[in-house]
Design an enzyme around this catalytic site. Structure first.
Site, PDB file in Angstrom:
ATOM      1  N   HIS A  16     111.301   8.104   5.675  1.00  0.00           N
ATOM      2  CA  HIS A  16     112.203   7.015   6.041  1.00  0.00           C
ATOM      3  C   HIS A  16     111.622   6.205   7.190  1.00  0.00           C
ATOM      4  O   HIS A  16     111.764   4.987   7.238  1.00  0.00           O
ATOM      5  CB  HIS A  16     113.568   7.584   6.448  1.00  0.00           C
ATOM      6  CG  HIS A  16     114.260   8.310   5.345  1.00  0.00           C
ATOM      7  ND1 HIS A  16     115.438   7.869   4.779  1.00  0.00           N
ATOM      8  CD2 HIS A  16     113.946   9.447   4.687  1.00  0.00           C
ATOM      9  CE1 HIS A  16     115.807   8.714   3.831  1.00  0.00           C
ATOM     10  NE2 HIS A  16     114.918   9.673   3.755  1.00  0.00           N
ATOM     11  N   GLN A 330      97.358   8.625   4.846  1.00  0.00           N
ATOM     12  CA  GLN A 330      97.325   8.639   3.381  1.00  0.00           C
ATOM     13  C   GLN A 330      96.887   7.306   2.792  1.00  0.00           C
ATOM     14  O   GLN A 330      96.136   7.274   1.802  1.00  0.00           O
ATOM     15  CB  GLN A 330      98.689   9.039   2.822  1.00  0.00           C
ATOM     16  CG  GLN A 330      98.708   9.124   1.301  1.00  0.00           C
ATOM     17  CD  GLN A 330      99.849   9.969   0.781  1.00  0.00           C
ATOM     18  OE1 GLN A 330      99.787  11.175   0.849  1.00  0.00           O
ATOM     19  NE2 GLN A 330     100.877   9.322   0.273  1.00  0.00           N
ATOM     20  N   HIS A 345     103.725  14.779  -5.304  1.00  0.00           N
ATOM     21  CA  HIS A 345     105.120  15.133  -5.591  1.00  0.00           C
ATOM     22  C   HIS A 345     105.893  13.928  -6.110  1.00  0.00           C
ATOM     23  O   HIS A 345     106.986  14.061  -6.630  1.00  0.00           O
ATOM     24  CB  HIS A 345     105.786  15.688  -4.340  1.00  0.00           C
ATOM     25  CG  HIS A 345     105.881  14.701  -3.199  1.00  0.00           C
ATOM     26  ND1 HIS A 345     104.818  13.906  -2.807  1.00  0.00           N
ATOM     27  CD2 HIS A 345     106.900  14.375  -2.377  1.00  0.00           C
ATOM     28  CE1 HIS A 345     105.194  13.152  -1.788  1.00  0.00           C
ATOM     29  NE2 HIS A 345     106.447  13.407  -1.508  1.00  0.00           N
ATOM     30  N   TRP A 348     108.765   8.321  -3.193  1.00  0.00           N
ATOM     31  CA  TRP A 348     108.578   6.888  -3.425  1.00  0.00           C
ATOM     32  C   TRP A 348     107.479   6.285  -2.558  1.00  0.00           C
ATOM     33  O   TRP A 348     106.706   5.439  -3.014  1.00  0.00           O
ATOM     34  CB  TRP A 348     109.881   6.122  -3.236  1.00  0.00           C
ATOM     35  CG  TRP A 348     109.738   4.656  -3.558  1.00  0.00           C
ATOM     36  CD1 TRP A 348     110.005   3.597  -2.752  1.00  0.00           C
ATOM     37  CD2 TRP A 348     109.263   4.087  -4.804  1.00  0.00           C
ATOM     38  NE1 TRP A 348     109.732   2.405  -3.397  1.00  0.00           N
ATOM     39  CE2 TRP A 348     109.279   2.682  -4.657  1.00  0.00           C
ATOM     40  CE3 TRP A 348     108.845   4.641  -6.009  1.00  0.00           C
ATOM     41  CZ2 TRP A 348     108.889   1.826  -5.679  1.00  0.00           C
ATOM     42  CZ3 TRP A 348     108.443   3.787  -7.033  1.00  0.00           C
ATOM     43  CH2 TRP A 348     108.460   2.393  -6.854  1.00  0.00           C
ATOM     44  N   SER A 350     104.728   7.724  -1.443  1.00  0.00           N
ATOM     45  CA  SER A 350     103.449   8.115  -2.040  1.00  0.00           C
ATOM     46  C   SER A 350     103.195   7.380  -3.353  1.00  0.00           C
ATOM     47  O   SER A 350     102.083   6.944  -3.639  1.00  0.00           O
ATOM     48  CB  SER A 350     103.413   9.629  -2.275  1.00  0.00           C
ATOM     49  OG  SER A 350     103.390  10.324  -1.053  1.00  0.00           O
ATOM     50  N   GLU A 353     102.337   3.755  -2.557  1.00  0.00           N
ATOM     51  CA  GLU A 353     101.010   3.685  -1.934  1.00  0.00           C
ATOM     52  C   GLU A 353      99.910   3.853  -2.981  1.00  0.00           C
ATOM     53  O   GLU A 353      98.871   3.192  -2.910  1.00  0.00           O
ATOM     54  CB  GLU A 353     100.890   4.748  -0.843  1.00  0.00           C
ATOM     55  CG  GLU A 353     101.711   4.413   0.403  1.00  0.00           C
ATOM     56  CD  GLU A 353     101.967   5.617   1.297  1.00  0.00           C
ATOM     57  OE1 GLU A 353     101.253   6.636   1.157  1.00  0.00           O
ATOM     58  OE2 GLU A 353     102.887   5.554   2.139  1.00  0.00           O
ATOM     59  N   ASP A 369     114.476  12.167  -5.590  1.00  0.00           N
ATOM     60  CA  ASP A 369     114.178  11.047  -6.485  1.00  0.00           C
ATOM     61  C   ASP A 369     112.881  11.225  -7.262  1.00  0.00           C
ATOM     62  O   ASP A 369     112.533  10.389  -8.093  1.00  0.00           O
ATOM     63  CB  ASP A 369     114.084   9.755  -5.658  1.00  0.00           C
ATOM     64  CG  ASP A 369     112.968   9.806  -4.614  1.00  0.00           C
ATOM     65  OD1 ASP A 369     112.745  10.895  -4.045  1.00  0.00           O
ATOM     66  OD2 ASP A 369     112.344   8.768  -4.350  1.00  0.00           O
ATOM     67  N   GLN A 370     112.161  12.304  -7.023  1.00  0.00           N
ATOM     68  CA  GLN A 370     110.775  12.399  -7.484  1.00  0.00           C
ATOM     69  C   GLN A 370     110.645  12.457  -9.006  1.00  0.00           C
ATOM     70  O   GLN A 370     109.703  11.906  -9.573  1.00  0.00           O
ATOM     71  CB  GLN A 370     110.117  13.610  -6.819  1.00  0.00           C
ATOM     72  CG  GLN A 370     110.026  13.459  -5.310  1.00  0.00           C
ATOM     73  CD  GLN A 370     109.812  14.767  -4.567  1.00  0.00           C
ATOM     74  OE1 GLN A 370     109.417  15.775  -5.167  1.00  0.00           O
ATOM     75  NE2 GLN A 370     110.081  14.781  -3.271  1.00  0.00           N
TER      76      GLN A 370
END
Length: 451
Positions: A16, A330, A345, A348, A350, A353, A369-370
């Site tokens: 967040h 990252q 995983h 959002w 990741s 990105e 959410d994954q």
């Protein structure tokens, strides 16, 4: 516009904080004054990575809580956060009013609806910053309006691909631990706040129009402004090379991974990371390690608990092939020429990105959410593959997915081409005249006009 002042309230978790900090930087660079409000436990750790240039643009206002995210009593933490956060927000608003320089707007993200309630009660205009995909906003919206039953095997919603039960956020599923039963009502609270507005409310979303055109267009009850990807400029449009990190890492990063990437061949490295919060079961860590040994390619794995590496049954072969680090930048890693695949995983941040970097992914969604994000990656954007999961994703399945992405065959080449297409569209969105820039301009005009 210089006199306009935004109070940006963020939940104190890395996923967040990162988009909130990036949004704050964008607002500040357009002449607004921005203050970040979050917990002392987060700001104390962020202080090690926030640059002097960040502080020249943005103020950070911490507040204390009795508990933090490490507590085992998650519902009690959220209540504690609400109680102390509401008081801190009220005090901040009162102090600015007493100075004759009131906040122009309060912006808050999705797990802290108390900030929206407080803003309305205090008479300050407010905006929800939605830090998941627009597709997830649509799922929760349609659930709020009772347009589907989460127990249905197949779910058809406008603007979204056909969803199966496993594609829903984990909070809807029977396997969801009861300790998280409060999450759905809390997320639904965001819609009750928005629907209490006299005019059509604006929601700013960390996505971009080309990526989620249908999901954004279908929900015309709200004005959804896609202003993403909210990632540092150096790894997106390149307009500001000094903006090369989010700047608020809660975990100290390692220093030895860039040399490893520099010495590796183009698109040869498998990057493995599961975010700042997900904890992999021991057997899952073993399965991933076995798959990496078997596929025989160099890898970089962010393993927050370094002791896990020492427990691996294949440790000797494992350490010969790759590097394990505690934390890294990252976006810097994903943008490196040597990275050819991201095992993720599918949180959002990741996911977005990887899209912005043009790197195809193997998804092992864990919760929240994954699973929905993984569905979008595999079936809508077609820039990755989801590992089929029982309770544990077996090494054979992970090897299958890695080979599909990395083997250089037709399917692999097409997936990589699609990933690079999305990268181009992401950069177009944030360039001058791009959709995200135009949408940000609409939002800024609302603030200047007091709307």
């Amino acid at each position: 516009m210089a006199e306009k002042h935004i109070l940006l309230v963020t939940f104190p978790a890395q996923g967040h904080i990162n988009p909130s900090l990036q949004f704050a930087k964008r607002l500040a660079k357009h002449g607004l004054k921005v203050t970040i409000l979050t917990t002392t436990s987060a700001t104390a750790r962020m202080s090690h990575t926030l640059s002097p240039s960040f502080h020249s643009l943005i103020d950070v206002l911490p507040f204390s809580t009795t508990l933090d995210l490490s507590t085992q009593d998650v519902p009690k933490f959220f209540q504690d956060l609400s109680d102390h956060g509401t008081k801190a927000l009220e005090d901040a608003v009162a102090a600015k009013r007493a100075d004759g320089r009131p906040y122009s707007r309060i912006v808050y993200n999705l797990l802290i609806p108390w900030a929206g309630h407080a803003a309305r009660r205090l008479g300050v205009p407010f905006t929800l910053l939605w830090i998941q995909p627009a597709a997830l906003f649509s799922v929760y919206f349609h659930y709020y309006y009772k347009k589907f039953n989460p127990s249905d095997e197949v779910i058809e919603l406008p603007g979204l691909p056909l969803l199966r039960r496993r594609d829903l956020p984990s909070f809807f599923l029977e396997t969801n631990p009861s300790v998280y039963n409060f999450v759905i009502p809390m997320l639904i609270d965001n819609f009750e706040i928005l629907d209490g507005e006299d005019e059509r409310p604006t929601v700013v979303v960390n996505t971009f129009d080309a990526l989620e055109a249908e999901a954004l267009r279908e929900l015309n009850k709200y004005r959804l402004l896609a202003i993403g990807p909210l990632i540092p400029s150096a790894f997106l449009d390149g307009a500001d090379q000094s903006d090369a990190s989010f700047g608020g890492d809660l975990i100290q990063k390692s220093e030895n991974y860039m040399q490893f990437l520099d010495s590796s061949e183009r698109e040869s490295v498998i990057y493995v990371a599961f975010g700042s919060y997900s904890e992999l079961p021991r057997l899952q860590t073993e399965a991933i390690a076995e798959a990496l040994v078997r596929i025989g390619r160099p890898f970089l794995w962010v393993m927050r608990d370094s002791e896990e590496k020492e427990k691996l049954s294949c440790k000797e072969e494992f350490v010969k092939r790759g590097r394990v680090v505690n934390w890294c930048n990252q976006v810097e890693v994903l943008s490196h020429r040597s990275v050819g695949c991201f095992v993720t995983h599918c949180g959002w941040n990741s996911t977005l990105e990887s899209v912005a970097a043009g790197v195809p992914v193997v998804t092992l969604p864990q919760w929240a959410d994954q699973g929905t994000n993984a569905k979008l990656v595999e079936d809508l954007w077609r820039c990755g593959v989801r590992a089929v999961k029982g309770e544990i994703v077996e090494a054979d399945e992970i090897v299958r997915c890695l080979e599909m992405v990395m083997d250089g065959g037709d399917e692999s080449r097409e997936m990589r081409e699609r990933a690079k297409k999305w990268r181009g569209l992401a950069r177009e969105a944030v360039d001058d005249g791009g959709t995200s820039q135009l949408n940000l301009g609409i939002f800024l005009d609302q603030i200047v006009g007091g709307g």
